[in-house]
Design a protein around this motif. Structure first.
Motif, mmCIF file in Angstrom:
data_model
loop_
_atom_site.group_PDB
_atom_site.id
_atom_site.type_symbol
_atom_site.label_atom_id
_atom_site.label_comp_id
_atom_site.label_asym_id
_atom_site.label_seq_id
_atom_site.Cartn_x
_atom_site.Cartn_y
_atom_site.Cartn_z
ATOM 1 N N THR A 153 -1.610 8.146 -1.609
ATOM 2 C CA THR A 153 -1.704 9.135 -1.530
ATOM 3 C C THR A 153 -3.268 9.478 -2.470
ATOM 4 O OG1 THR A 153 -0.982 8.880 -4.484
ATOM 5 C CG2 THR A 153 0.594 9.705 -2.889
ATOM 6 N N ILE A 154 -3.897 10.740 -3.097
ATOM 7 C CA ILE A 154 -5.330 10.559 -3.730
ATOM 8 C C ILE A 154 -5.157 11.606 -4.764
ATOM 9 C CG2 ILE A 154 -6.145 12.103 -2.626
ATOM 10 C CD1 ILE A 154 -8.423 10.663 -2.582
ATOM 11 N N ASP A 155 -5.570 11.622 -6.145
ATOM 12 C CA ASP A 155 -5.805 12.417 -6.668
ATOM 13 C C ASP A 155 -6.555 13.593 -6.712
ATOM 14 O OD1 ASP A 155 -6.144 13.710 -9.561
ATOM 15 O OD2 ASP A 155 -6.071 11.387 -10.902
ATOM 16 N N ARG A 156 -6.169 14.352 -6.293
ATOM 17 C CA ARG A 156 -6.257 15.771 -6.218
ATOM 18 C C ARG A 156 -7.917 15.973 -6.832
ATOM 19 N NH1 ARG A 156 -2.086 18.913 -4.037
ATOM 20 N NH2 ARG A 156 0.229 17.732 -4.159
ATOM 21 N N ILE B 73 8.648 14.137 -0.447
ATOM 22 C CA ILE B 73 7.991 12.514 -0.370
ATOM 23 C C ILE B 73 7.574 12.230 -1.853
ATOM 24 C CG2 ILE B 73 6.750 11.025 0.105
ATOM 25 C CD1 ILE B 73 5.833 12.033 3.215
ATOM 26 N N SER B 74 7.115 13.674 -2.833
ATOM 27 C CA SER B 74 7.782 13.316 -3.755
ATOM 28 C C SER B 74 8.137 13.664 -4.521
ATOM 29 C CB SER B 74 6.024 14.443 -3.754
ATOM 30 O OG SER B 74 4.793 14.592 -3.714
ATOM 31 N N GLU B 75 9.455 14.157 -4.120
ATOM 32 C CA GLU B 75 10.125 13.937 -5.083
ATOM 33 C C GLU B 75 11.144 12.930 -4.973
ATOM 34 O OE1 GLU B 75 14.700 16.634 -4.585
ATOM 35 O OE2 GLU B 75 12.814 17.557 -3.625
ATOM 36 N N VAL B 76 11.363 11.864 -3.604
ATOM 37 C CA VAL B 76 11.946 10.825 -3.688
ATOM 38 C C VAL B 76 11.162 9.457 -4.201
ATOM 39 C CG1 VAL B 76 13.134 9.284 -1.824
ATOM 40 C CG2 VAL B 76 13.791 11.736 -1.387
ATOM 41 N N LEU B 77 10.117 10.258 -4.093
ATOM 42 C CA LEU B 77 9.055 8.571 -4.393
ATOM 43 C C LEU B 77 9.036 8.863 -5.877
ATOM 44 C CD1 LEU B 77 7.643 7.751 -1.528
ATOM 45 C CD2 LEU B 77 9.468 6.545 -2.509
ATOM 46 N N GLU B 78 9.455 9.820 -6.447
ATOM 47 C CA GLU B 78 8.637 10.848 -7.849
ATOM 48 C C GLU B 78 7.039 10.105 -7.925
ATOM 49 O OE1 GLU B 78 11.131 8.264 -10.489
ATOM 50 O OE2 GLU B 78 12.577 9.681 -10.073
ATOM 51 N N PRO C 250 3.603 11.671 -9.023
ATOM 52 C CA PRO C 250 3.461 12.846 -10.224
ATOM 53 C C PRO C 250 2.845 14.303 -8.981
ATOM 54 C CG PRO C 250 1.583 11.207 -10.150
ATOM 55 C CD PRO C 250 3.376 10.227 -8.896
ATOM 56 N N ASP C 251 2.598 15.047 -9.850
ATOM 57 C CA ASP C 251 1.995 16.206 -9.448
ATOM 58 C C ASP C 251 0.063 16.103 -9.282
ATOM 59 O OD1 ASP C 251 4.147 17.538 -9.099
ATOM 60 O OD2 ASP C 251 3.999 18.825 -10.871
ATOM 61 N N HIS C 252 -0.534 15.330 -10.052
ATOM 62 C CA HIS C 252 -1.604 15.214 -9.219
ATOM 63 C C HIS C 252 -2.021 14.030 -8.301
ATOM 64 C CE1 HIS C 252 -2.273 11.056 -10.918
ATOM 65 N NE2 HIS C 252 -1.506 11.294 -11.565
ATOM 66 N N GLN C 253 -0.608 13.754 -7.521
ATOM 67 C CA GLN C 253 -1.743 12.868 -6.365
ATOM 68 C C GLN C 253 -1.117 13.738 -5.145
ATOM 69 O OE1 GLN C 253 -2.620 9.602 -6.135
ATOM 70 N NE2 GLN C 253 -3.241 9.558 -8.405
ATOM 71 N N MET C 254 -2.008 13.685 -3.821
ATOM 72 C CA MET C 254 -1.573 14.316 -3.373
ATOM 73 C C MET C 254 -1.487 13.981 -2.277
ATOM 74 S SD MET C 254 -4.255 16.761 -1.051
ATOM 75 C CE MET C 254 -5.663 15.395 -0.661
ATOM 76 N N LEU C 255 -0.795 13.421 -1.451
ATOM 77 C CA LEU C 255 0.155 13.208 -0.229
ATOM 78 C C LEU C 255 -1.109 12.842 1.173
ATOM 79 C CD1 LEU C 255 1.997 11.520 1.726
ATOM 80 C CD2 LEU C 255 2.570 12.881 3.252
ATOM 81 N N VAL C 256 -1.703 11.645 1.211
ATOM 82 C CA VAL C 256 -3.181 10.793 2.218
ATOM 83 C C VAL C 256 -2.442 10.902 3.310
ATOM 84 C CG1 VAL C 256 -4.857 9.859 2.994
ATOM 85 C CG2 VAL C 256 -5.028 10.266 0.233
ATOM 86 N N CYS C 257 -1.499 10.334 3.756
ATOM 87 C CA CYS C 257 -1.093 9.838 5.222
ATOM 88 C C CYS C 257 0.311 8.727 4.973
ATOM 89 C CB CYS C 257 -1.773 9.493 5.987
ATOM 90 S SG CYS C 257 -2.831 8.119 5.377
ATOM 91 N N GLY C 258 0.549 8.940 6.150
ATOM 92 C CA GLY C 258 1.992 7.267 6.143
ATOM 93 C C GLY C 258 1.675 6.354 6.941
ATOM 94 N N MET C 259 1.945 4.758 6.896
ATOM 95 C CA MET C 259 1.384 4.137 7.460
ATOM 96 C C MET C 259 2.786 3.286 7.185
ATOM 97 S SD MET C 259 -1.303 1.265 7.772
ATOM 98 C CE MET C 259 -2.365 2.422 7.695
ATOM 99 N N SER C 260 3.003 2.802 9.333
ATOM 100 C CA SER C 260 4.262 1.899 9.384
ATOM 101 C C SER C 260 3.875 0.424 9.497
ATOM 102 C CB SER C 260 4.621 1.557 10.755
ATOM 103 O OG SER C 260 5.034 2.992 10.430
ATOM 104 N N LEU C 261 4.397 -0.614 8.322
ATOM 105 C CA LEU C 261 3.851 -2.503 8.590
ATOM 106 C C LEU C 261 4.948 -3.238 9.405
ATOM 107 C CD1 LEU C 261 1.680 -4.325 7.730
ATOM 108 C CD2 LEU C 261 2.751 -4.364 5.956
#
Length: 248
Positions: free
Chosen positions: A152-155, A196-201, A203-214
């Motif tokens: 995530t990144i700050d909006r 995703i934001s709901e499950v991982l709690e 905050p609203d000021h953070q925007m999703l950038v992407c996901g990644m498998s490792l």
């Protein structure tokens, strides 16, 4: 291991060059992982390297949510519930435009080729919409990798910080290769940023950038034999030289 950023390399230059090149060129998107655990120490080590990525005026815009075990399963189940309900999923939108709104050549051609190359390996025909949906849905289980990452990144930040973020993600993936690990960066999660934001709690000021498998690649799975084509340097590089020739 602690490495001074001003220290000279401990390997001969030829060996060092070969190792770095290998880590970059052997990175590819893995879509089937072994269940083998990746230790907290290893995850932290990869992130510890990535944090030294280039970033404008040292803003360091990245924030990483590492999901494993029950949390990863809970997140995957929540997303799959929506993904398997077209009446809901078709009306969801991404938080930002990762892909172009209008596809043109050569980008549309490259996109189609990698898609059909993957489906071809898996024996999924163009008419098999359910097969495509099921394969795409494996994104949300992190392709069975033991570790999932949500970035995530700050909006308040702008496009330049997303460029920095790309360098951070690349550094993370290269550091993973150096440890025998593989990754798959995933824009597929964007559509489900709210759940995703709901499950991982988050905050609203953070925007999703992407996901990644490792994790560790399951090399027995045919989808991991996919190697994408890349254009030669001559196709995307223009060398400019204003040096005047002199005649003797």
């Amino acid at each position: 291991m602690t490495i001074s950023r001003l220290a000279q390399p401990s390997l001969p230059s030829e060996t060092l060059c070969e190792a770095v090149d290998w880590a970059i060129m052997s990175r590819r998107s893995i879509r089937a992982f072994l269940p083998d655990e990746v230790s907290h120490k290893e995850i932290e080590a990869v992130l510890n390297v990535a944090r030294f990525s280039a970033t404008g005026v040292n803003m360091q815009p990245w924030h990483v949510h590492v999901v494993t075990g029950d949390t990863k399963r809970k997140l995957s189940q929540a997303i799959e519930l929506l993904d398997n309900n077209p009446a809901v999923s078709e009306h969801l939108s991404d938080p930002y435009d990762y892909y172009p709104r209008e596809w043109v050549s050569p980008y549309i051609d490259r996109r189609r080729k990698v898609g059909w190359d993957l489906y071809g390996l898996l024996g999924i025909s163009k008419a098999d919409k359910q097969g495509m949906h099921q394969q795409h849905g494996r994104n949300y289980r992190f392709f069975d990798a033991p570790v999932g990452m949500i970035f995530t990144i700050d909006r308040v930040l702008q496009v330049g910080s997303l460029l920095d973020y790309g360098m951070f993600l690349q550094s993370l993936m290269v550091a993973a290769r150096g440890r025998g690990l593989h990754t798959c960066p995933q824009a597929a999660f964007l559509k489900y940023h709210k759940i995703i934001s709901e499950v991982l709690e988050i905050p609203d000021h953070q925007m999703l950038v992407c996901g990644m498998s490792l994790g560790y690649a399951n090399e027995r799975c045919v989808e991991n034999s996919l190697v994408t084509d890349r254009e030669p340097v001559s196709a995307f590089t223009t060398f400019h030289n204003n040096k005047k020739e002199t005649t003797l």
